[in-house]
Design a protein around this motif. Structure first.
Motif, PDB file in Angstrom:
ATOM      1  N   LEU A   1       0.830  -1.200   0.000  1.00 46.61           N
ATOM      2  CA  LEU A   1       0.000   0.000   0.000  1.00 46.61           C
ATOM      3  C   LEU A   1       0.870   1.258   0.000  1.00 46.61           C
ATOM      4  O   LEU A   1       0.580   2.224  -0.706  1.00 46.61           O
ATOM      5  N   VAL A   2       1.939   1.232   0.805  1.00 41.95           N
ATOM      6  CA  VAL A   2       2.861   2.366   0.852  1.00 41.95           C
ATOM      7  C   VAL A   2       3.448   2.631  -0.531  1.00 41.95           C
ATOM      8  O   VAL A   2       3.517   3.777  -0.991  1.00 41.95           O
ATOM      9  N   GLU A   3       3.868   1.577  -1.200  1.00 46.25           N
ATOM     10  CA  GLU A   3       4.468   1.729  -2.525  1.00 46.25           C
ATOM     11  C   GLU A   3       3.463   2.292  -3.525  1.00 46.25           C
ATOM     12  O   GLU A   3       3.823   3.065  -4.420  1.00 46.25           O
ATOM     13  N   ARG A   4       2.204   1.909  -3.359  1.00 44.16           N
ATOM     14  CA  ARG A   4       1.169   2.455  -4.245  1.00 44.16           C
ATOM     15  C   ARG A   4       0.967   3.945  -3.984  1.00 44.16           C
ATOM     16  O   ARG A   4       0.756   4.729  -4.918  1.00 44.16           O
ATOM     17  N   VAL A   5       0.997   4.331  -2.701  1.00 42.56           N
ATOM     18  CA  VAL A   5       0.881   5.753  -2.366  1.00 42.56           C
ATOM     19  C   VAL A   5       2.051   6.516  -2.966  1.00 42.56           C
ATOM     20  O   VAL A   5       1.881   7.593  -3.560  1.00 42.56           O
ATOM     21  N   GLN A   6       3.242   5.972  -2.823  1.00 43.69           N
ATOM     22  CA  GLN A   6       4.440   6.614  -3.355  1.00 43.69           C
ATOM     23  C   GLN A   6       4.386   6.753  -4.871  1.00 43.69           C
ATOM     24  O   GLN A   6       5.005   7.649  -5.447  1.00 43.69           O
ATOM     25  N   ALA A   7       3.621   5.861  -5.503  1.00 46.28           N
ATOM     26  CA  ALA A   7       3.467   5.914  -6.960  1.00 46.28           C
ATOM     27  C   ALA A   7       2.323   6.845  -7.376  1.00 46.28           C
ATOM     28  O   ALA A   7       2.037   6.995  -8.574  1.00 46.28           O
ATOM     29  N   GLY A   8       1.666   7.473  -6.376  1.00 46.72           N
ATOM     30  CA  GLY A   8       0.626   8.443  -6.694  1.00 46.72           C
ATOM     31  C   GLY A   8      -0.801   7.989  -6.461  1.00 46.72           C
ATOM     32  O   GLY A   8      -1.746   8.725  -6.779  1.00 46.72           O
ATOM     33  N   ASP A   9      -0.991   6.793  -5.899  1.00 44.80           N
ATOM     34  CA  ASP A   9      -2.333   6.268  -5.648  1.00 44.80           C
ATOM     35  C   ASP A   9      -2.817   6.716  -4.271  1.00 44.80           C
ATOM     36  O   ASP A   9      -2.508   6.106  -3.250  1.00 44.80           O
ATOM     37  N   LYS A  10      -3.597   7.808  -4.241  1.00 46.33           N
ATOM     38  CA  LYS A  10      -4.073   8.348  -2.963  1.00 46.33           C
ATOM     39  C   LYS A  10      -5.080   7.425  -2.291  1.00 46.33           C
ATOM     40  O   LYS A  10      -5.236   7.439  -1.065  1.00 46.33           O
ATOM     41  N   ARG A  11      -5.778   6.612  -3.083  1.00 43.55           N
ATOM     42  CA  ARG A  11      -6.759   5.696  -2.492  1.00 43.55           C
ATOM     43  C   ARG A  11      -6.072   4.662  -1.603  1.00 43.55           C
ATOM     44  O   ARG A  11      -6.657   4.178  -0.637  1.00 43.55           O
ATOM     45  N   ALA A  12      -4.838   4.329  -1.932  1.00 44.96           N
ATOM     46  CA  ALA A  12      -4.106   3.364  -1.103  1.00 44.96           C
ATOM     47  C   ALA A  12      -3.853   3.940   0.285  1.00 44.96           C
ATOM     48  O   ALA A  12      -3.854   3.203   1.282  1.00 44.96           O
ATOM     49  N   PHE A  13      -3.656   5.247   0.355  1.00 41.84           N
ATOM     50  CA  PHE A  13      -3.467   5.870   1.670  1.00 41.84           C
ATOM     51  C   PHE A  13      -4.774   5.858   2.454  1.00 41.84           C
ATOM     52  O   PHE A  13      -4.765   5.683   3.684  1.00 41.84           O
ATOM     53  N   ASP A  14      -5.891   6.008   1.766  1.00 42.25           N
ATOM     54  CA  ASP A  14      -7.195   5.918   2.436  1.00 42.25           C
ATOM     55  C   ASP A  14      -7.370   4.546   3.087  1.00 42.25           C
ATOM     56  O   ASP A  14      -7.955   4.432   4.170  1.00 42.25           O
ATOM     57  N   VAL A  15      -6.855   3.519   2.436  1.00 40.37           N
ATOM     58  CA  VAL A  15      -6.930   2.163   3.001  1.00 40.37           C
ATOM     59  C   VAL A  15      -6.115   2.087   4.284  1.00 40.37           C
ATOM     60  O   VAL A  15      -6.552   1.515   5.290  1.00 40.37           O
ATOM     61  N   LEU A  16      -4.919   2.674   4.268  1.00 43.60           N
ATOM     62  CA  LEU A  16      -4.072   2.682   5.462  1.00 43.60           C
ATOM     63  C   LEU A  16      -4.736   3.465   6.599  1.00 43.60           C
ATOM     64  O   LEU A  16      -4.682   3.051   7.758  1.00 43.60           O
ATOM     65  N   VAL A  17      -5.361   4.583   6.255  1.00 47.34           N
ATOM     66  CA  VAL A  17      -6.059   5.372   7.275  1.00 47.34           C
ATOM     67  C   VAL A  17      -7.185   4.552   7.886  1.00 47.34           C
ATOM     68  O   VAL A  17      -7.334   4.483   9.116  1.00 47.34           O
ATOM     69  N   SER A  18      -7.985   3.918   7.047  1.00 50.03           N
ATOM     70  CA  SER A  18      -9.099   3.103   7.539  1.00 50.03           C
ATOM     71  C   SER A  18      -8.605   1.963   8.432  1.00 50.03           C
ATOM     72  O   SER A  18      -9.229   1.634   9.441  1.00 50.03           O
ATOM     73  N   LYS A  19      -7.476   1.402   8.055  1.00 47.15           N
ATOM     74  CA  LYS A  19      -6.942   0.264   8.798  1.00 47.15           C
ATOM     75  C   LYS A  19      -6.427   0.656  10.179  1.00 47.15           C
ATOM     76  O   LYS A  19      -6.593  -0.089  11.154  1.00 47.15           O
ATOM     77  N   TYR A  20      -5.797   1.829  10.278  1.00 47.06           N
ATOM     78  CA  TYR A  20      -5.099   2.180  11.526  1.00 47.06           C
ATOM     79  C   TYR A  20      -5.729   3.319  12.314  1.00 47.06           C
ATOM     80  O   TYR A  20      -5.250   3.645  13.414  1.00 47.06           O
ATOM     81  N   GLN A  21      -6.804   3.917  11.820  1.00 45.07           N
ATOM     82  CA  GLN A  21      -7.369   5.083  12.497  1.00 45.07           C
ATOM     83  C   GLN A  21      -7.832   4.762  13.914  1.00 45.07           C
ATOM     84  O   GLN A  21      -7.525   5.492  14.866  1.00 45.07           O
ATOM     85  N   ARG A  22      -8.559   3.674  14.082  1.00 45.73           N
ATOM     86  CA  ARG A  22      -9.075   3.328  15.409  1.00 45.73           C
ATOM     87  C   ARG A  22      -7.947   2.970  16.369  1.00 45.73           C
ATOM     88  O   ARG A  22      -7.963   3.369  17.543  1.00 45.73           O
ATOM     89  N   ARG A  23      -6.978   2.219  15.877  1.00 46.25           N
ATOM     90  CA  ARG A  23      -5.849   1.832  16.738  1.00 46.25           C
ATOM     91  C   ARG A  23      -5.047   3.055  17.161  1.00 46.25           C
ATOM     92  O   ARG A  23      -4.633   3.171  18.315  1.00 46.25           O
ATOM     93  N   LEU A  24      -4.833   3.979  16.217  1.00 41.76           N
ATOM     94  CA  LEU A  24      -4.075   5.187  16.532  1.00 41.76           C
ATOM     95  C   LEU A  24      -4.862   6.067  17.509  1.00 41.76           C
ATOM     96  O   LEU A  24      -4.277   6.645  18.435  1.00 41.76           O
TER      97      LEU A  24
END
Length: 207
Positions: A18-41
């Motif tokens: 997912l990180v590599e996809r974000v680095q390649a310009g895929d902002k939706r991949a970052f949304d996935v990371l946010v959804s995954k870790y928002q509650r834990r954070l």
């Protein structure tokens, strides 16, 4: 795409993809990371910054910082340890700017203790479960954790609430494992000292 597909075997590999996809310009991949870790954070930050609205602001700022810095992420550490580190530093900086070394216990903490279910991770195995279920003891654990110096509180939360290893905590807090062990030991000592009067008290006198 969850772990187990396209050769991705672990959570760390999935996050790295997912990180590599974000680095390649895929902002939706970052949304996935946010959804995954928002509650834990949020759970972690709320242990450091007690006001829910302020904690939410810190979490939002953490994700903004993470997004901006993600181009430098190379996967030397797991993504979540990197994210937690940003979150903890953001929370600490917030407390400093607000003129607070660390938040202290309040009436709200006693109310939160009503639903506190992590105290059993701090238990002495010889202590009856019925005693550990006591709301008064849960409130005492909460209050003791809340007034710990922030470095001790962070270490004990990462270990006992988040269930992370000493190695992971060492990465997140940027300190040697020996320091992590020392902080957790000292935090447990403080909590045990606060609990001792209650544990020594007859059960029918605790309420």
């Amino acid at each position: 795409m969850p772990p187990g597909t396209l050769g991705v075997r672990t959570e760390r590999e999935y996050d790295q993809l997912l990180v590599e996809r974000v680095q390649a310009g895929d902002k939706r991949a970052f949304d996935v990371l946010v959804s995954k870790y928002q509650r834990r954070l949020m759970r972690l930050v709320s242990r450091l910054v007690h006001d829910p609205a302020e904690a939410e602001d810190v979490v939002q700022e953490t994700f903004i910082k993470a997004y901006r810095a993600l181009r430098h992420f190379r996967g030397d550490a797991a993504f979540y340890t990197w994210l937690y580190r940003i979150g903890i530093n953001t929370a600490k900086n917030y407390l400093v700017t607000q003129g607070r070394r660390a938040a202290t216990s309040s009436d709200a903490d006693a109310e939160q203790a009503e639903s506190f279910d992590d105290g059993n991770k701090l238990r002495d195995n010889n202590t009856p479960e019925s005693v550990l279920a006591s709301k008064q003891i849960a409130a005492t654990v909460n209050a003791a954790m809340d007034v710990l110096p922030i470095e001790l509180r962070t270490a004990i939360v990462l270990r006992e609430i988040e269930g992370l290893s000493y190695e992971e905590i060492s990465e997140i807090m940027a300190c040697p494992i020996g320091t992590v062990r020392s902080r957790i030991f000292r935090a447990r000592e403080v909590i045990a000292e606060k609990l001792k009067p209650l544990l020594d008290m007859p059960i029918d006198k605790r309420w």
